[in-house]
Design an enzyme around this catalytic site. Structure first.
Site, PDB file in Angstrom:
ATOM      1  N   SER A 119      -9.953  -0.616   7.043  1.00 26.00           N
ATOM      2  CA  SER A 119      -9.348  -0.436   5.717  1.00 26.00           C
ATOM      3  C   SER A 119      -8.614  -1.640   5.134  1.00 26.00           C
ATOM      4  O   SER A 119      -8.210  -1.602   3.970  1.00 26.00           O
ATOM      5  CB  SER A 119      -8.402   0.756   5.733  1.00 26.00           C
TER       6      SER A 119
ATOM      7  N   SER B 251      -9.775   1.672   2.861  1.00 32.64           N
ATOM      8  CA  SER B 251      -8.911   2.426   1.976  1.00 32.64           C
ATOM      9  C   SER B 251      -7.841   1.594   1.271  1.00 32.64           C
ATOM     10  O   SER B 251      -7.250   2.053   0.311  1.00 32.64           O
ATOM     11  CB  SER B 251      -8.216   3.536   2.771  1.00 32.64           C
TER      12      SER B 251
ATOM     13  N   LYS C 216       0.852  -1.197   0.000  1.00 35.06           N
ATOM     14  CA  LYS C 216       0.000   0.000   0.000  1.00 35.06           C
ATOM     15  C   LYS C 216       0.884   1.243   0.000  1.00 35.06           C
ATOM     16  O   LYS C 216       1.911   1.280   0.684  1.00 35.06           O
ATOM     17  CB  LYS C 216      -0.899  -0.033   1.239  1.00 35.06           C
TER      18      LYS C 216
END
Lengths: 480, 94
Positions: A178, A154, A79
């Protein structure tokens, strides 16, 4: 051979047998990326040259009969809020669009020591604020299962990359859901470990008392393998827990006999899509048939968790994001006459809408005259939520409920209504407030869209939730 | 809980954000809505509840008082939007 379809566990065995090379695995994953990436858009940055170089190094080690780790040569997506030395780290924000870290996060360093092959950095909601990966300065990621829908967020880029076979495994971060919510929406496995188990050093901070890094994988076995290599004390993170981490793969046993499962009625109530509820009920039946005792329980303050979270997280964020001032790194506005104007223009131009909304909300909640009523009260509610979990865990080994109240929603459906978007996290947020470990695993489909089952354990009890998840995975076939 | 345009201007000043007129209107409306939802928490009696700032029982964390290497100056300046003579350059302060 479609190597990109395989798990890290399978690929490790093939590498050890010398029936495939790390280079072949790497090329297979990049061929898949070339095929689907313009549609899915999982990545902000691809690091193909670096990946191939690393893969060749691993092949050299194998050729020389050197011992390799279970993650050697395995393509991983990271990420884009975890710092990677010398490689762009944007947080999907304009304000960090040119930021090249001078150090790597502890997790990335630990994984590099295991010779993972980093494929690239994945798209996310800007600064991890969002539940759909639509709040990215670089455009939305799409759900590989249905391109008209969101992948969740997210960590939507990481979940989509694993679901689309654009990576074998991935890392995400979870502040209010997330990791688990995008894993649920994309039909993959995602775990948020106990707060403090995985170092946050080098993770761009959102809400420091809630943020935690964790694995996103195709199955529970890979989740345990990846977890093994990211946990552990780190003196660079002041909230890192000093604990002897077990070998999590030892928890992968098909046995839940006598295990006590609690189902909090508040998280199976109204607001949960009927198909999601029935898939979770069906999963409980599978576990009950495997020997677990399933009983209803209660988390009486769950109703307050979302409100408390949307005070605490923005408050911490407004303080954390004060560092983005256009002085030491990141974007700076073109022209300004004095320093205050420079700060204001830099931040207004550099941050997206949702980030500004949360900075405003957090600043308000912390401002003179409102601090006690909002932030102080939210911190007390946090205590009540922790007490609720403690009480439930006196009687139960794990708690089970849906990961997301609905399946993946359509792109654009919730962007104009922040409250509706916040409700996407209603089942995941209480777990972050209490710092507990949780995993989301696929447990069915509604109209071909994946549904996630959430399993929550006691603090530092990752082994128990892995055992339950593994047992479910072994006794349940999605094709059925 | 209703947030006025004037409140928004004050918060934006504290947060060092520049907002145009339209944004001020939008944030006044959205923040009011969100805070109305958050106001739910004020109804709960928490007189005897102590606050929790994070979920694990860690207090002060001290390290050994020994000198270790720090970031080389050139590295620290690598990402600077503007720099000169080993320093960050900013617009006029006074």
């Amino acid at each position: 051979m479609d190597l990109f379809k395989k798990t890290a566990f399978e690929l490790h065995n093939l590498l050890k047998e010398k029936s495939v090379s790390a280079e072949e695995i790497c090329k297979s994953v990049f061929s898949k990326i070339n095929e689907v990436e313009d549609k899915v858009k999982s990545y902000v940055t691809l690091t193909e040259d670096l990946a191939l170089k690393k893969a060749k190094e691993v092949d050299e080690k194998i050729k020389n009969d050197e011992e390799i780790s279970p993650l050697s040569g395995i393509p991983i997506a990271i990420k884009d809020n975890m710092c990677t030395k010398g490689i762009l780290t944007t947080c999907s924000s304009k304000i960090l669009s040119n930021y090249i870290p001078i150090y790597s996060s502890t997790v990335v360093e630990r994984l590099f020591e295991q010779d993972v092959v980093m494929v690239g950095k994945t798209n996310m909601d800007e600064f991890a604020m969002g539940s759909s990966t639509e709040n990215s300065s670089f455009g939305p990621t799409r759900n590989p299962v249905d391109l008209g829908r969101v992948p969740g967020g997210s960590s939507g880029g990481s979940a989509a990359a694993v679901a689309a076979d654009e990576a074998i495994i991935a890392l995400g971060s979870d502040t209010g859901g997330s990791i688990r919510q995008p894993a649920a929406l994309c039909g993959v496995v995602g775990m948020k470990p106990t707060y403090g188990l995985v170092s946050r050093y080098g993770l761009v901070a959102f809400a420091s008392s809630l943020d935690q890094i964790g694995p996103i994988t195709k199955d529970v076995t890979d989740c345990a393998i990846l977890l093994n290599h990211i946990v552990g004390y780190d003196s660079k993170d002041s909230t890192s827990i000093k604990t002897e981490a077990p070998d999590y793969t030892k928890a992968l046993v098909n046995n839940v006999k006598g295990l006590r499962i609690g189902v909090p009625k508040e998280l199976m109530a109204e607001g949960i899509q009927p198909e999601v509820k029935s898939a979770v009920e069906n999963a409980l039946k599978v576990l009950s048939e495997a020997g677990a005792c399933v009983e209803e329980t209660t988390l009486p303050h769950s109703d307050y968790a979302l409100s408390a979270y949307y005070i605490i997280a923005p408050a911490e964020a407004s303080s954390n994001l004060a560092r983005f001032d256009g002085v030491r790194y990141g974007y700076r506005t073109k022209e300004s006459d004095d320093i205050i104007e420079m700060y204001k223009k830099t931040r207004s131009e550099g941050f997206g809408k949702e980030v500004k909304r949360r900075i405003m909300l957090g600043t308000y909640a912390l401002s003179a005259g409102y601090y006690e009523a909002y932030y102080g009260q939210a911190q007390k509610i946090r205590t009540l939520i922790i007490d609720d979990f403690n009480k439930a865990f006196e009687k139960f080994d794990v708690l089970i409920f849906p990961t997301s109240p609905t399946v993946a929603f359509k792109i654009g459906e919730r962007v104009s209504d922040p409250l509706q978007m916040y409700l996407s996290d209603v089942c995941t947020i209480p777990v972050n407030l209490a710092g507990l470990p949780g995993i989301s695993i696929p447990c069915g489909k509604a109209d071909n869209l994946p549904i996630g089952l959430q399993i929550i354990g006691k603090s530092l009890n990752e082994e128990t939730i892995l055992k339950v998840a593994y047992t479910f995975e072994q006794n349940f076939s999605l094709k059925a | 809980m209703s947030i006025s345009k004037k409140d928004v201007e004050h918060i934006a000043m504290l947060a060092r954000l520049h907002l145009d007129e339209e944004e001020k209107e939008v944030y006044a409306k959205e923040l009011s809505q969100i805070l109305e939802h958050a106001a739910k928490i004020s109804g709960l009696d928490t007189k005897d509840v102590s606050p929790t700032s994070h979920a694990i029982p860690i207090r002060n964390v001290m390290r050994e008082d020994v000198i270790t290497s720090s970031i080389p100056r050139d590295d620290a300046l690598l990402n600077a939007p503007d720099k000169e003579n080993d320093a960050f350059v900013v617009p006029k302060i006074v």
